[in-house]
Design an enzyme around this catalytic site. Structure first.
Site, PDB file in Angstrom:
ATOM      1  N   HIS A  56       1.076  -1.438   0.162  1.00  0.00           N
ATOM      2  CA  HIS A  56       0.056   0.161  -0.149  1.00  0.00           C
ATOM      3  C   HIS A  56       0.496   1.581  -0.037  1.00  0.00           C
ATOM      4  CE1 HIS A  56       0.815  -0.591   4.436  1.00  0.00           C
ATOM      5  NE2 HIS A  56       0.184   0.832   4.461  1.00  0.00           N
ATOM      6  N   HIS A  58       1.589   3.719   1.915  1.00  0.00           N
ATOM      7  CA  HIS A  58       1.638   5.018   3.393  1.00  0.00           C
ATOM      8  C   HIS A  58       3.596   4.916   3.014  1.00  0.00           C
ATOM      9  CE1 HIS A  58      -1.589   4.161   6.041  1.00  0.00           C
ATOM     10  NE2 HIS A  58      -1.948   4.916   4.810  1.00  0.00           N
ATOM     11  N   ASP A  60       5.796   4.919   5.384  1.00  0.00           N
ATOM     12  CA  ASP A  60       6.563   3.974   6.243  1.00  0.00           C
ATOM     13  C   ASP A  60       6.576   2.155   5.202  1.00  0.00           C
ATOM     14  OD1 ASP A  60       3.543   3.350   7.028  1.00  0.00           O
ATOM     15  OD2 ASP A  60       4.557   2.734   8.896  1.00  0.00           O
ATOM     16  N   HIS A  61       5.904   2.447   4.236  1.00  0.00           N
ATOM     17  CA  HIS A  61       5.693   0.916   2.982  1.00  0.00           C
ATOM     18  C   HIS A  61       6.602   1.505   1.721  1.00  0.00           C
ATOM     19  CE1 HIS A  61       3.486  -1.413   6.196  1.00  0.00           C
ATOM     20  NE2 HIS A  61       3.637  -0.403   6.242  1.00  0.00           N
ATOM     21  N   HIS A 114      -7.695  -0.751   5.479  1.00  0.00           N
ATOM     22  CA  HIS A 114      -6.718   0.403   5.944  1.00  0.00           C
ATOM     23  C   HIS A 114      -6.048   1.131   5.364  1.00  0.00           C
ATOM     24  CE1 HIS A 114      -3.523   1.334   8.132  1.00  0.00           C
ATOM     25  NE2 HIS A 114      -2.695   1.451   6.816  1.00  0.00           N
ATOM     26  N   ASP A 133      -1.005  -3.419   6.456  1.00  0.00           N
ATOM     27  CA  ASP A 133      -1.151  -3.333   7.447  1.00  0.00           C
ATOM     28  C   ASP A 133      -2.633  -3.763   7.825  1.00  0.00           C
ATOM     29  OD1 ASP A 133       1.646  -2.234   8.084  1.00  0.00           O
ATOM     30  OD2 ASP A 133       0.857   0.033   7.881  1.00  0.00           O
ATOM     31  N   HIS A 171       4.383  -4.386  10.969  1.00  0.00           N
ATOM     32  CA  HIS A 171       4.841  -3.824  12.311  1.00  0.00           C
ATOM     33  C   HIS A 171       4.725  -4.948  13.993  1.00  0.00           C
ATOM     34  CE1 HIS A 171       4.493   0.485  10.770  1.00  0.00           C
ATOM     35  NE2 HIS A 171       3.394  -0.185  10.138  1.00  0.00           N
TER      36      HIS A 171
HETATM   37 ZN   LIG Z   1      -0.094   1.951   7.159  1.00  0.00          ZN
END
Ligand SMILES: [Zn+2]
Length: 255
Positions: A56, A58, A60-61, A114, A133, A171
């Site tokens: 996805h 985001h 942090d990915h 998400h 996530d 995570h």
């Molecule tokens: Zn995420």
């Protein structure tokens, strides 16, 4: 030959993971949370990066993609429904699409909720799933772009995988998730046993993932929203499962 995996922590509480085909030498990074951490994992394993499989959009990915792509000239595969929000994509995929990593056969499950276009990658022969996530061990992702019903359907898709499927999530949230899960099902024996196991792993500074789908079915309240005892525990005995799920998610948001 079976796939090999290498899991490593990065950023604050993210996980990076590599999947490697020993036959062809191909290696995919699931997401790219941090270029330096992926590079260190490649150095440690001696594997050469050929693909990045994005779950996805985001940051942090995805924030390591540009640097890794420039260095390794790897292919970047991303979810079709949000590829416009991810830079440097070579190939977009959706529900049921095959994704090969060397000789390893993967396929895509769309798992929105998400984010609106979130996908998971499943490698059935190796009983591996990379769920970003969407599903966490004893938890699930926040419903940010979708709605509760959509997220529940996505979790049902993952729950339908074989029990011995090992899944990797984005995570390390297991400890907090367990503390919350106990507020929903304080008498769940499997959950209590898992809590002990997780406490031991964490005190030894070890990751609590991968976990198996079979264990999550017994322990993760978000996958148990259609059980009468769980519906009753949140005061929604006669409600549809997705509403029970929504209530559990709402309680976790406030936890
Ligand atoms: Zn995420």
């Amino acid at each position: 030959m079976p796939a090999q995996t290498y899991l490593f922590p990065c950023l604050m509480d993210n996980y990076g993971v590599l999947i490697h085909d020993p036959q062809s030498g191909a290696t995919a990074s699931i997401d790219a949370p941090e270029a330096a951490a992926v590079e260190a994992a490649l150095k440690k394993t001696g594997w050469k990066l050929t693909d990045i499989l994005v779950t996805h959009h985001h940051a942090d990915h995805t924030q390591g993609i540009a640097e890794l792509k420039q260095h390794h000239r790897c292919r970047v595969v991303a979810p079709r429904n949000e590829a416009q929000r991810i830079a440097n994509v070579d190939e977009t995929v959706g529900e049921g699409d095959p994704v090969r990593v060397g000789g390893l056969d993967g396929k895509v499950l769309e798992t929105p909720g998400h984010t609106a276009g979130h996908i998971s990658y499943v490698f059935p022969a190796d009983k591996l799933a990379f769920v970003g996530d969407t599903l966490f061990s004893i938890g699930c992702g926040r419903v940010i772009e979708g709605n509760a019903e959509m997220m529940w359907q996505s979790l049902l898709k993952l729950r339908a995988l074989p029990d011995d499927t090992r899944f990797y999530c984005g995570h390390e949230y297991t400890d907090a998730n367990i503390r919350f899960a106990k507020t929903i099902e304080p008498n769940n024996k499997a959950l209590t046993a898992r809590a002990d196991e997780v406490a031991k792993l964490l005190s030894a500074h070890k990751p609590t993932i991968p976990a198996t789908i079979g264990a999550e079915k017994a322990e993760n309240p978000f996958l148990r929203a259609d059980l009468p005892e769980v519906a009753k525990a949140v005061g929604l005995a006669a409600s549809p499962a997705w509403k029970v799920f929504a209530e559990i998610r709402e309680r976790k948001n406030r936890f």
